[in-house]
Design an enzyme around this catalytic site. Structure first.
Site, PDB file in Angstrom:
ATOM      1  N   HIS A  38      46.039  34.094  46.791  1.00  0.00           N
ATOM      2  CA  HIS A  38      47.289  34.069  46.028  1.00  0.00           C
ATOM      3  C   HIS A  38      47.045  33.851  44.542  1.00  0.00           C
ATOM      4  CE1 HIS A  38      49.846  34.429  49.507  1.00  0.00           C
ATOM      5  NE2 HIS A  38      49.177  33.472  50.097  1.00  0.00           N
ATOM      6  N   GLU A  68      51.509  37.439  40.554  1.00  0.00           N
ATOM      7  CA  GLU A  68      52.041  36.190  41.088  1.00  0.00           C
ATOM      8  C   GLU A  68      53.355  35.925  40.371  1.00  0.00           C
ATOM      9  OE1 GLU A  68      50.805  34.912  43.702  1.00  0.00           O
ATOM     10  OE2 GLU A  68      48.987  36.141  43.647  1.00  0.00           O
ATOM     11  N   ASP A  97      43.150  38.655  44.387  1.00  0.00           N
ATOM     12  CA  ASP A  97      43.838  39.511  45.355  1.00  0.00           C
ATOM     13  C   ASP A  97      43.681  40.982  44.998  1.00  0.00           C
ATOM     14  OD1 ASP A  97      44.570  37.129  46.435  1.00  0.00           O
ATOM     15  OD2 ASP A  97      46.725  37.445  46.326  1.00  0.00           O
TER      16      ASP A  97
END
Length: 574
Positions: free
Chosen positions: A165, A27, A170
């Site tokens: 996210h 991220e 993920d």
């Protein structure tokens, strides 16, 4: 006598069930590895379907996290304030991945951030083999199975873990996607890492079988049309070298799933040789608009363009329409959709208190005024409070803003945005910014196009190879003739012949009387190219001095920072 030789293990490759994969996800604060930072790392180490370990940590990016990133990921400044910085996290992550094959969904994005972090903190860039599940999915899945290759879409097919996210979640979802894709790849004879990496790059059997379709295509500029067994167009493209471009569709360089599918259906390639690259570009647009090949995505439906119209009646109003008529009305457009046209209409209404009702009003008609009169947004001509002459001055000012002078709308919206910002009503100010941008961008585009479409005829030439000249004849913004004048040829008879054989144009109504906006923009780009010379110009080619073009740069500059920080939905994909 020939002897059979047993290959070495290296030649056979490494079986996939013996490969240690590290499936990871990042991220970040944005989409540019050069400008933005990592906020979270999540990784899962697997081999033979078994999870060997996990790695997860938040990372202090060293700068505030943009609000829209926090909304997308749920990671806030308060969550990372006590987290380690990337220089402390990176050595541990590199050790976790040592001797493994990296896997990521849209791997170029995540690997790019890792490489940038390594370069910034003195670590050698990772040289691991990399598997991209996006590329693998495009190779293995059909459109019926998955309309796109976003992680959320594939996770719904193959995983019980929902991507949200956050890096570790993920990564776990990507593990399930990887295993499902590897299982499917096995049916294609892919059993080793080397076969897997080659499989994503190799042309399909259909591509190899159809290579002969490029044999008769000439090495010249023009347009190519892939056709099915009935002769219906499947795909239209252009190139300065038709043979080289068409051949590329049958090689490993063509990896787009839709195009590989198209090649499997194609039975012939029809070349259309053009005199110049500009003629090829224009012919491509016209063919796509006319035939609407199902494998072309760009410019298939130019007739769906939307316009903003200032009607012709005693008390004109602004209306969103899909057709330009020869009725004397003022038109602004074309817009890409109704939303943009509505934004521009709101910007004009904020500047000029035109009526917003749809009823037809005459000087004798009387009916009660609506709420807009009470808040000063309309002069209530319906109630007789505003004469046709007074209202006509407003309508004329709106027409001028649509066609010639954008300064009034820009000043009014800028003042309103400033007031809203001072009141800390930032969302409303942002909405007004978008409305102003929709108006300015389309007004600038229309005024630029109209300057060319107003010319009955223009002849221009640009230098080509070997001392030749590309010569084009344009009438009302439409390319009507093209030719290449060889070196040493007298220009006058050549140009006269080109003009004499050019297409006759009967101009229609509106700002685009003879061609679509995309075609006229192609011609404008060519005219603005290096070395172009004007040979003949009928009429005056000019832009309005107070037009929207001078404000376009300010709008684009304001959006440049916003667009560079805006994350793409579902991760950036090619």
């Amino acid at each position: 006598m020939e002897y059979a030789v047993q290959g070495t293990l290296d030649e056979l490759g490494t079986p996939l069930d013996q490969i240690t994969f590290v499936v990871f996800d990042l991220e970040t604060t944005g989409v540019s590895a050069a400008e933005h930072a990592i906020t979270e790392i999540g990784a899962v180490k697997v081999r033979g379907g078994e999870i060997l370990g996990e790695f997860a940590t938040l990372v202090d990016p060293g700068s505030p996290i943009p609000p829209f990133i926090s909304v997308l990921t749920g990671i806030t400044d308060s969550m990372v304030v006590a987290a380690p910085k990337i220089e402390a996290v990176l050595p541990s992550f590199l050790e976790f991945t040592r001797g493994t094959t990296l896997v990521a969904h849209n791997a170029g994005f995540d690997v790019g951030f890792v490489k940038a972090a390594c370069a910034a903190h003195g670590h050698p860039p990772p040289d691991h083999p990399v598997v991209d599940t996006v590329v693998l999915a495009r190779r293995l899945l059909t459109r019926d199975e998955a309309p796109n290759c976003k992680l959320a879409t594939l996770a719904r097919l193959f995983s019980g873990t929902e991507p949200r996210h956050r890096a570790l979640a993920d990564a776990r979802a990507t593990v399930d996607v990887l295993h499902a894709l590897l299982e499917r790849a096995g049916s294609f004879g892919v059993h080793t890492l080397e076969e897997l990496r080659g499989f994503t790059r190799a042309p399909t059997p259909e591509q190899r079988r159809k290579r002969h379709l490029a044999d008769a295509v000439p090495a010249a500029p023009g347009v190519y049309v892939f056709e099915d067994h009935r002769g219906d167009p499947l795909y239209v493209g252009k190139s300065v070298d038709l043979r080289t471009r068409v051949r590329s569709y049958f090689t490993a360089s063509e990896t787009r799933p839709r195009i590989r599918e198209m090649v499997g259906l194609a039975e012939r390639v029809r070349p259309i040789v053009c005199a110049t690259p500009l003629e090829a570009e224009v012919r491509e647009l016209r063919l796509i608009g006319a035939a609407k090949p199902r494998y072309n995505r760009r410019s298939r439906f130019p007739e769906r363009a939307v316009w903003l119209k200032l009607t012709v009646e005693p008390f004109p109003r602004l209306s969103v329409v899909r057709e330009v008529r020869d009725d004397g009305a003022a038109y602004l457009g074309p817009f890409g959709g109704s939303r943009a046209a509505e934004d521009a209409r709101v910007a004009l209404h904020e500047t000029f208190p035109l009526r917003q009702c749809a009823e037809r009003i005459t000087a004798r008609a009387r009916r009660p005024a609506c709420a807009l009169f009470g808040i000063g947004r309309c002069g209530a001509p319906c109630e007789g409070r505003q004469s046709a002459e007074e209202y006509g001055e407003l309508a004329e000012a709106a027409r001028r803003a649509m066609e010639l002078d954008a300064s009034a709308v820009f000043a009014a919206m800028e003042t309103r945005m400033t007031r809203l910002s001072l009141d800390q009503r930032y969302e409303e100010a942002a909405a007004d910014r978008d409305r102003l941008a929709a108006y300015v961008r389309v007004a600038a585009r229309m005024q630029r196009l109209r300057a060319l479409t107003a010319l009955p005829q223009l002849v221009a030439a640009a230098p080509a190879a070997d001392g030749a000249w590309e010569v084009h004849v344009v009438r009302h913004g439409r390319l009507v003739s093209a030719g290449v004048m060889a070196r040493g040829v007298h220009p006058t008879p050549f140009v006269e012949a080109l003009v004499a054989t050019a297409e006759t144009v009967v101009p229609g109504p509106g700002p685009l009387p003879a061609a679509l906006a995309e075609e006229t923009e192609c011609v404008l780009r060519w005219l603005e190219g290096p070395g172009v010379r004007l040979v003949q110009v009928e009429g005056t080619w000019s832009l309005p001095v107070h037009g929207a073009g001078r404000l376009r740069a300010r709008i684009d500059h304001a959006y440049r920072g916003i667009d560079s920080h805006r994350p793409r939905e579902g991760r950036p994909e090619r």
